[in-house]
Design an enzyme around this catalytic site. Structure first.
Site, PDB file in Angstrom:
ATOM      1  N   ILE A  12       0.809  -1.217   0.000  1.00 46.07           N
ATOM      2  CA  ILE A  12       0.000   0.000   0.000  1.00 46.07           C
ATOM      3  C   ILE A  12       0.841   1.266   0.000  1.00 46.07           C
ATOM      4  CG2 ILE A  12      -0.217   0.179   2.536  1.00 46.07           C
ATOM      5  CD1 ILE A  12      -3.171   1.002   2.046  1.00 46.07           C
ATOM      6  N   THR A  13       2.100   1.197   0.462  1.00 45.34           N
ATOM      7  CA  THR A  13       2.938   2.396   0.525  1.00 45.34           C
ATOM      8  C   THR A  13       3.614   2.710  -0.807  1.00 45.34           C
ATOM      9  OG1 THR A  13       4.860   1.123   1.286  1.00 45.34           O
ATOM     10  CG2 THR A  13       3.416   2.071   2.976  1.00 45.34           C
ATOM     11  N   SER A 126       3.137  -8.624 -14.522  1.00 42.92           N
ATOM     12  CA  SER A 126       3.970  -7.592 -15.129  1.00 42.92           C
ATOM     13  C   SER A 126       4.312  -7.919 -16.578  1.00 42.92           C
ATOM     14  CB  SER A 126       5.270  -7.457 -14.324  1.00 42.92           C
ATOM     15  OG  SER A 126       6.236  -6.698 -15.021  1.00 42.92           O
ATOM     16  N   GLU A 128       7.072  -7.514 -17.748  1.00 42.62           N
ATOM     17  CA  GLU A 128       8.422  -8.086 -17.731  1.00 42.62           C
ATOM     18  C   GLU A 128       8.382  -9.607 -17.869  1.00 42.62           C
ATOM     19  OE1 GLU A 128      11.611  -6.817 -17.500  1.00 42.62           O
ATOM     20  OE2 GLU A 128      10.847  -4.792 -17.794  1.00 42.62           O
ATOM     21  N   TYR A 150      13.372 -10.948 -11.581  1.00 38.05           N
ATOM     22  CA  TYR A 150      12.074 -10.340 -11.297  1.00 38.05           C
ATOM     23  C   TYR A 150      11.011 -10.883 -12.240  1.00 38.05           C
ATOM     24  CZ  TYR A 150       8.369  -6.819 -11.374  1.00 38.05           C
ATOM     25  OH  TYR A 150       7.153  -6.194 -11.357  1.00 38.05           O
TER      26      TYR A 150
END
Length: 329
Positions: A12-13, A126, A128, A150
């Site tokens: 959430i941040t 994603s 990616e 990732y």
């Protein structure tokens, strides 16, 4: 009296977490966020919402913390946005990336399976994952060929979401989001690195912007538009995965040129190429086909590429100017 729908957001941040929080609050949700315990708590992106939301400590590498959170909050929807999401870091910390970005999704899905199988789950997939693309543009049927730890971790998280949907009949979906940026993007990411540097150069605080591959092509959209697609995916009758993209690709060089044009500076005199910023395995081009999302969700981007660049440059010009004047730390 109707009870507000309750949502839990991991990550959430972050950039997406902040925009999703704003969207869900506007829709009348009761918003809960999961944050990791750390020595330096950084809530700048969601600071203006702190009195409207509830934050809870938890971690995607701690299975029981997820189980306890779901039991306590009893959410209707879970948005799994948390990840080790910086591609270059995934090369230096591949095991951590796999544990958080890949297995973290599994732990949350397993917690949902154990606690309440009616919870609707959104996984942040994603572009990616496509990596070394065989065809263009990429849609939901394009094979994955990730080119970073990732990307590999995101592929695992994507397929485990599909597996839990098919194995346990969970409402679990993945949004395959192409690059989405905003003034809230971290400065380690190339778009915000560019706009932050442009602002600092314009204000006389920096001489040169150092970048790697200027020829890499990406499909860039606005994060505020993309979180709307996340929400729409969890409101459908049937759970399905969607590509979310603008359908246009631009080079890093184009982004740089537009950003420097915004402040009236010649980019060629301000940019230096630095091989230290090249990836071990580069993803040269990504461009998404969001036809399925347009047709089934009614979603389309509102902010175009020049508007996005200008928005980010203007925000950083304002921020750096205030910092220079001593109005910001």
């Amino acid at each position: 009296m109707t009870t507000a729908k309750r949502a839990l957001i991991t990550g959430i941040t972050g950039q997406d977490g902040a925009y999703l929080t704003e969207l869900l609050l506007a829709k009348g949700y009761e918003v809960h966020g999961m944050v990791r315990r750390s020595s330096g708590e950084r809530f700048e992106r969601i600071e203006k919402y702190l009195d409207q939301i509830t934050l809870h400590e938890g971690d995607l590498i701690d299975q029981m913390s997820l189980v306890r959170l779901l039991e306590k909050i009893e959410p209707a929807e879970v948005y799994n946005l948390a990840a080790q999401s910086f591609v270059p870091t995934s090369f230096s910390q591949p095991i951590l990336t796999g544990d958080v970005t890949g297995l973290g999704a599994t732990r949350m899905l397993e917690a949902i399976r154990m606690v309440d199988q009616k919870i609707r789950f959104y996984q942040a997939s994603s572009s990616e994952m496509f990596g070394k693309v065989p065809t263009e543009p990429q849609d939901e049927s394009t094979p994955f060929w990730p080119r970073s730890p990732y990307g590999v971790a995101k592929v695992y998280a994507h397929w485990i979401t599909v597996n839990y949907r098919e194995s346990y009949n969970l409402y679990a979906v993945s949004g395959i989001l192409f690059n989405h940026e905003s003034p809230l993007r971290g400065t380690a990411f190339v778009t915000r690195k560019i706009t932050n540097a442009v602002a600092r150069i314009k204000h006389g605080l920096l001489d040169k912007l150092r970048l790697g591959n200027l020829d890499a092509e990406r499909d860039w959209g606005f994060a505020g538009d993309y979180v709307e697609a996340m929400h729409l995916m969890l409101q459908q009758e049937e759970p399905r995965d969607y590509v979310i993209a603008t359908g246009e690709k631009h080079t890093v060089r184009e982004f740089v040129q537009l950003a420097f044009d915004r402040v009236g500076l010649p980019w060629e005199e301000c940019v230096e190429l630095d091989p230290n910023f090249l990836r071990p395995a580069e993803v040269n081009t990504l461009c998404g086909d969001a036809s399925k999302a347009r047709n089934e969700l009614g979603w389309k981007p509102k902010v175009d590429f020049p508007q996005l660049v200008n928005m980010m440059v203007d925000a950083d010009l304002h921020r750096v100017g205030r910092m220079k004047d001593g109005l910001l730390p």
